[in-house]
Scaffold this motif. Structure first.
Motif, PDB file in Angstrom:
ATOM      1  N   MET A  17      32.494 -20.868 -30.696  1.00 48.33           N
ATOM      2  CA  MET A  17      33.737 -21.082 -29.970  1.00 48.33           C
ATOM      3  C   MET A  17      34.751 -21.879 -30.776  1.00 48.33           C
ATOM      4  SD  MET A  17      33.126 -23.389 -26.800  1.00 48.33           S
ATOM      5  CE  MET A  17      34.293 -24.689 -27.040  1.00 48.33           C
ATOM      6  N   GLY A  18      35.959 -21.852 -30.316  1.00 51.55           N
ATOM      7  CA  GLY A  18      37.030 -22.363 -31.153  1.00 51.55           C
ATOM      8  C   GLY A  18      37.169 -23.867 -31.144  1.00 51.55           C
TER       9      GLY A  18
ATOM     10  N   GLU B 169      40.439 -15.396 -25.246  1.00 47.23           N
ATOM     11  CA  GLU B 169      39.244 -15.225 -26.083  1.00 47.23           C
ATOM     12  C   GLU B 169      39.607 -15.244 -27.563  1.00 47.23           C
ATOM     13  OE1 GLU B 169      37.174 -11.876 -24.318  1.00 47.23           O
ATOM     14  OE2 GLU B 169      36.622 -13.080 -22.565  1.00 47.23           O
ATOM     15  N   SER B 170      40.755 -14.687 -27.874  1.00 50.40           N
ATOM     16  CA  SER B 170      41.189 -14.686 -29.255  1.00 50.40           C
ATOM     17  C   SER B 170      41.517 -16.125 -29.710  1.00 50.40           C
ATOM     18  CB  SER B 170      42.391 -13.752 -29.360  1.00 50.40           C
ATOM     19  OG  SER B 170      43.138 -14.026 -30.469  1.00 50.40           O
TER      20      SER B 170
ATOM     21  N   TRP C   8      40.158 -18.881 -28.372  1.00 45.19           N
ATOM     22  CA  TRP C   8      38.880 -19.617 -28.462  1.00 45.19           C
ATOM     23  C   TRP C   8      38.134 -19.279 -29.747  1.00 45.19           C
ATOM     24  CZ3 TRP C   8      37.457 -18.067 -22.740  1.00 45.19           C
ATOM     25  CH2 TRP C   8      38.148 -18.909 -21.868  1.00 45.19           C
ATOM     26  N   ASP C   9      38.278 -18.026 -30.181  1.00 43.16           N
ATOM     27  CA  ASP C   9      37.590 -17.618 -31.412  1.00 43.16           C
ATOM     28  C   ASP C   9      38.332 -18.082 -32.658  1.00 43.16           C
ATOM     29  OD1 ASP C   9      35.497 -16.463 -30.196  1.00 43.16           O
ATOM     30  OD2 ASP C   9      36.267 -14.405 -30.275  1.00 43.16           O
TER      31      ASP C   9
ATOM     32  N   LYS D 226      41.112 -16.957 -33.650  1.00 45.35           N
ATOM     33  CA  LYS D 226      41.825 -15.848 -34.312  1.00 45.35           C
ATOM     34  C   LYS D 226      43.331 -15.968 -34.145  1.00 45.35           C
ATOM     35  CE  LYS D 226      38.068 -12.575 -33.705  1.00 45.35           C
ATOM     36  NZ  LYS D 226      37.501 -11.846 -32.569  1.00 45.35           N
TER      37      LYS D 226
ATOM     38  N   THR E  77      27.265  -6.714 -27.019  1.00 43.18           N
ATOM     39  CA  THR E  77      28.029  -6.801 -28.265  1.00 43.18           C
ATOM     40  C   THR E  77      29.190  -5.805 -28.252  1.00 43.18           C
ATOM     41  OG1 THR E  77      26.626  -5.142 -29.258  1.00 43.18           O
ATOM     42  CG2 THR E  77      25.957  -7.435 -29.560  1.00 43.18           C
TER      43      THR E  77
ATOM     44  N   PRO F 289      28.120 -21.888 -24.610  1.00 45.81           N
ATOM     45  CA  PRO F 289      27.546 -21.509 -25.900  1.00 45.81           C
ATOM     46  C   PRO F 289      26.577 -22.558 -26.466  1.00 45.81           C
ATOM     47  CG  PRO F 289      29.892 -22.064 -26.120  1.00 45.81           C
ATOM     48  CD  PRO F 289      29.566 -22.152 -24.668  1.00 45.81           C
TER      49      PRO F 289
ATOM     50  N   LYS G 218      26.254 -14.805 -27.456  1.00 43.01           N
ATOM     51  CA  LYS G 218      26.105 -14.127 -28.740  1.00 43.01           C
ATOM     52  C   LYS G 218      24.612 -14.111 -29.101  1.00 43.01           C
ATOM     53  CE  LYS G 218      30.595 -15.252 -30.702  1.00 43.01           C
ATOM     54  NZ  LYS G 218      31.238 -16.384 -30.020  1.00 43.01           N
TER      55      LYS G 218
END
Ligand SMILES: Nc1nc2c(c(=O)[nH]1)N[C@@H](CNc1ccc(C(=O)N[C@@H](CCC(=O)N[C@@H](CCC(=O)N[C@@H](CCC(=O)O)C(=O)O)C(=O)O)C(=O)O)cc1)CN2
Ligand code: MET
Ligand SMILES: [Zn+2]
Length: 816
Positions: free
Chosen positions: A1-2, A73-74, A76-77, A79, A495, A755, A791
């Protein structure tokens, strides 16, 4: 996670730099065509308010295509950055406000947007951050906010639980005598100003102080000794600051959501309610005040308390689920006050029966007076799908029976308009034609199903013929499991690859042979992993399923499903509830092919995996033309056929998930017994007929069972796995109090919503706590719930620690 460089992030309430660009949701719907709604032009950048009374309690924030989910989600990741997230959020808010303004809604809500959850927003507003998140002062930013919601590398998340009887989850505030409250998130006023800058005058919405406190839990260490309501004097000063801030920003209205009023509050709680609002009176001066209740009837005493409040301008009631409230209103409603009449259902997707609503509204007008009725939704539209216009694949006739949030806004306005004497006759005529087509459709009624259900129900109350202790012995002979058997709840990580495969097959871009092969490989991977980890009772991982309810809905007749009918469940996670429109049958076996395939891959028992009738019911949009229990019994009979087919195919352990049984418990105590009676009966119908040696598992993911433990025992499953770890083992207290549970039980040993990876020691400690109240021979070891949101890296480590912990305790047990 971010856990990226979060320290530098701006506060939650800040507004992005870029002007938003998302187009507003469509006003078009098959039931309420565009022509009936005139888009009002902007004049000097301002929308012209119409003199008509219409109101929306709240609106979905996830976006018509789940824009917020993907942005979150982007982010947190790691990205995308915070600007992108804020821009998406501002685009969504703008399009929602514009949609309501364009539709002609008079009272448009603001502060119903949230990056995660509105209870957590309130926690942020009050500065009630538990000390472990390391926040001390200043405006709360995304880092602290998302750490509370999701945990971070070093600190677990706060508890999450169901919002009343919905499938929406809120973050539970943790409050104790030491909490220092402060005005730490200016989100409400920021949203109000943001709307105002767009020319839209909104009603800021706050969760009311009583609902906030009564949905909180006492912090660690004071669990049994702390009265949450004692904090009221400490939080009201913050509410007052917020009110002052809103007033100076130009707010003319304030909406307090107080759904807690539909619960059975006692006299002292009701007194505290009156006192709290009386206490705020001076701060409320100069504001119009709406107190909104929803989800059920307001009990008579609470109705009296509420409607006696002097400082309130209007009261909101759910008149879809609150038929008794309607009677209370008829008996007495305070003179001169506004009645926000929630006649458009916020919990379902059916088009409103406009003529019926109009009759209700007219009757109300006779009681409370002209211009005192405001047409509203029964609750926030958060709990329904977003926009029907995106359903291009849905059958035309069926679509004509539906209305999602965007269309419900238009319905509210159409009712308000006709209520003010400007009735759109064509619209009403076409609406009643569609209501009639639904009532008489042969797709809705299947006489033979109704006869089957009636006949099946006549026979018995559907209990297995042998008691559980005897069955468990027979099963153990066959299964030969170790002490503290380990298992998982069903799903393994979903996935991107699995989703792609399913998507391509659905879109006919992949052949059936290739699809089956791909799934087989996925199952093999999951089986191998579980064998390597040393898990005792295996699962196939549910790779072939999009969702545990939708998957069955897609295969049963009487169900329809949508392409974009997403509803927020928690944070960025959404569900797409199927629509039950007709009598339910099972045209053919649904899971036997996959379960048999998976069982062939291993010598260990492979659980057949089904969703139970109550959960299918509670997590679908349900028909409103027959009682819920009748629909539930139809589903139960379909699942029973599936159970029998699985047993025939040699599956010896079958799990029938009833994840939503507890959440469907009616909010009013007087209705509990009836619900539990039919819900538990429906579960038993699914499996009363299996042999003693077939082990029936069930799973529930809601830990607050103490009040329904006898119904759970009455389900008579052989093994139950239950969520437990995120709520500080609240579940175990029921056994501490002496309730005997003779069947197998697996209280979750770690939280799968986060997570974070639990250590073996930590899990062993949890198991030991369980052994203090449960006999080792009944105890199972498993996670809280399915693993689909995790994950693989997380799952492997966590399960490996879980098995290590089970082995450790087994060794301990064999020594003693
Ligand atoms: N119904 C239900 N309620 C529940 C639970 C549950 O499992 N089911 N669990 C509890 C917790 N709630 C949860 C709710 C949702 C999710 C979850 O993981 N949801 C997924 C979506 C699930 C889903 O149906 N996914 C589809 C994906 C559809 C999709 O959007 N696919 C593409 C886009 C479509 C396309 O390109 O055509 C994509 O993902 O990008 C699938 O897997 O097939 C999510 O939000 O991410 C988890 C827990 C309580 N309530
Ligand atoms: C929300 S309960 C989930 C049960 C389901 N069998 C799973 O593991 O995902
Ligand atoms: Zn679960």
């Amino acid at each position: 996670m971010g856990q990226l460089a979060l320290q530098r992030l701006p506060p939650l309430a800040s507004v992005p730099k870029r002007p938003p660009s998302l187009p507003p949701p469509s006003l078009a719907s098959p039931s309420l065509a565009c022509a009936t709604v005139s888009r009002r032009p902007l004049r000097n950048g301002l929308y012209i308010a119409r003199a008509m009374s219409s109101h929306i309690v709240g609106y979905p924030r996830i976006g018509p295509k789940r824009e917020l989910k993907f942005a979150l989600e982007s982010f947190w990741d790691g990205k995308t950055g915070v600007d992108e997230l804020q821009n998406v959020a501002a685009d969504l808010r703008k399009s929602i406000w514009k949609h309501m303004a364009d539709a002609g809604i008079k009272y448009i809500p603001s502060n119903t947007f949230s990056y995660y959850d509105q209870m957590l927003d309130t926690t942020a507003m009050l500065g009630a951050v538990p000390s472990r998140y390391g926040w001390e002062s200043g405006e709360i930013g995304f880092d602290v906010y998302f750490s509370m919601a999701r945990g971070n590398a070093s600190v677990p998340a706060m508890e999450m639980t169901k919002w009343f009887d919905t499938n929406y989850h809120y973050i539970v505030p943790e409050l104790g005598p030491d909490v220092k409250f402060s005005y730490a998130s200016h989100k409400a006023v920021a949203e109000f100003k943001e709307a105002k800058a767009l020319g839209i005058d909104t009603v800021p919405v706050l969760i009311g102080p009583m609902t906030y406190l009564l949905l909180s839990k006492p912090a660690k260490g004071v669990e049994n000794s702390f009265c949450l309501l004692s904090l009221i004097d400490k939080i009201l000063p913050i509410y007052k600051e917020v009110l002052a801030d809103l007033k100076s920003a130009g707010a003319r209205w304030i909406q307090f959501d107080e759904p807690i009023l539909v619960m059975d509050l006692d006299t002292s709680q009701l007194q505290a309610f009156s006192d709290a609002y009386a206490h705020m009176e001076s701060s409320l001066a100069g504001l119009n005040v709406l107190i909104a209740t929803y989800f059920a009837d307001v009990p008579a005493e609470a109705y009296k308390t509420l409607t006696s409040l002097k400082c309130v301008t209007g009261f909101g009631f759910d008149l879809v689920r609150g038929l008794e409230t309607l009677e209370l209103i008829k008996v007495g409603f305070p003179r001169g006050k506004l009645l926000f009449a929630g006649v458009v259902d916020g919990r379902n997707i059916w088009a409103n029966d406009l003529s019926a609503s109009l009759k209700t509204l007219q009757a109300l007008e006779d009681i409370v007076g002209k211009e005192k009725v405001v047409v509203s939704t029964s609750c926030s539209l958060l709990h329904t799908a977003v926009d029907l216009v995106n359903e291009i694949k849905l059958d035309k006739e069926l679509k004509s029976w539906l209305a999602f949030a965007a269309q419900k806004v238009v319905e509210v306005n159409a009712l308000a308009k006709s209520f003010s004497g400007v009735k759109d006759e064509a619209l009403f005529a076409s609406n009643s034609m569609r209501q009639a087509s639904r009532r008489s459709s042969p797709r809705v009624t299947n006489v033979s199903v109704q006869q089957d259900v009636a006949a099946a129900l006549k026979k018995s109350d559907h209990r297995r013929s042998t008691v559980v202790s005897v069955r468990l012995q027979a099963q153990q002979k066959k299964l030969n499991l170790p002490a503290l058997p380990t298992t998982t709840i069903g799903s393994f990580p979903q996935t991107a690859d699995i989703r792609r495969i399913r998507r391509e097959f659905k879109a006919k871009k992949m052949s059936e042979i290739d699809y089956v092969q791909a799934m087989k490989e996925e199952f093999e991977k999951v089986v191998k992993l579980q064998e390597e980890l040393g898990i005792d009772v295996l699962v196939h991982g549910e790779a072939e399923r999009n969702d545990m309810v939708e998957y069955f809905g897609e295969q049963l007749s009487g169900f329809a499903f949508t392409s974009n009918g997403w509803v927020q469940s928690y944070g960025s996670r959404c569900v797409k509830p199927p629509i039950i429109y007709g009598d339910v049958t099972r045209p053919k076996a649904m899971t036997v092919f996959w379960s048999s395939m998976a069982q062939k891959m291993t010598k260990r028992p492979m659980k057949g995996m089904l969703t139970g009738p109550v959960t299918i019911l509670n997590w679908s949009f349900v028909r409103n033309d027959q009682p819920r229990h009748e629909t539930c019994f139809q589903i139960a009979l379909a699942i029973k056929d599936e159970v029998q087919d699985l047993e025939q195919a040699g599956i010896t352990v079958i799990q029938i998930d009833e994840a939503a049984l507890r959440e469907g418990l009616p909010l009013r105590r007087s209705e509990h017994e009836f619900y539990l009676d039919w819900a538990v009966h429906a579960f038993r119908i699914t499996n009363f007929c299996v042999q003693d040696t077939t082990q029936i598992h069930t799973h529930m993911c809601y830990s607050n069972f103490n009040d329904i433990i006898h119904s759970i025992i009455n389900m008579d499953a052989d093994v139950i796995t239950i969520e437990n770890s995120r709520s500080d083992e609240k579940l175990l207290s029921v056994f501490r109090e002496g309730v005997k549970y003779g069947a197998g039980i697996g209280p979750g040993v770690y939280d799968i919503h986060s997570p974070r990876i639990p250590s073996a020691e930590e899990i062993a400690e949890r198991i030991n706590k369980m052994l203090a109240v449960l006999e080792s021979k009944v105890l199972w070891v498993n996670p809280d719930c399915g693993l689909k949101t995790r994950k693989y890296s997380e799952v492997k480590s966590a399960l490996s620690n879980m098995v290590a912990a089970a082995k450790l305790i087994r060794a301990q047990l064999s020594k003693s």
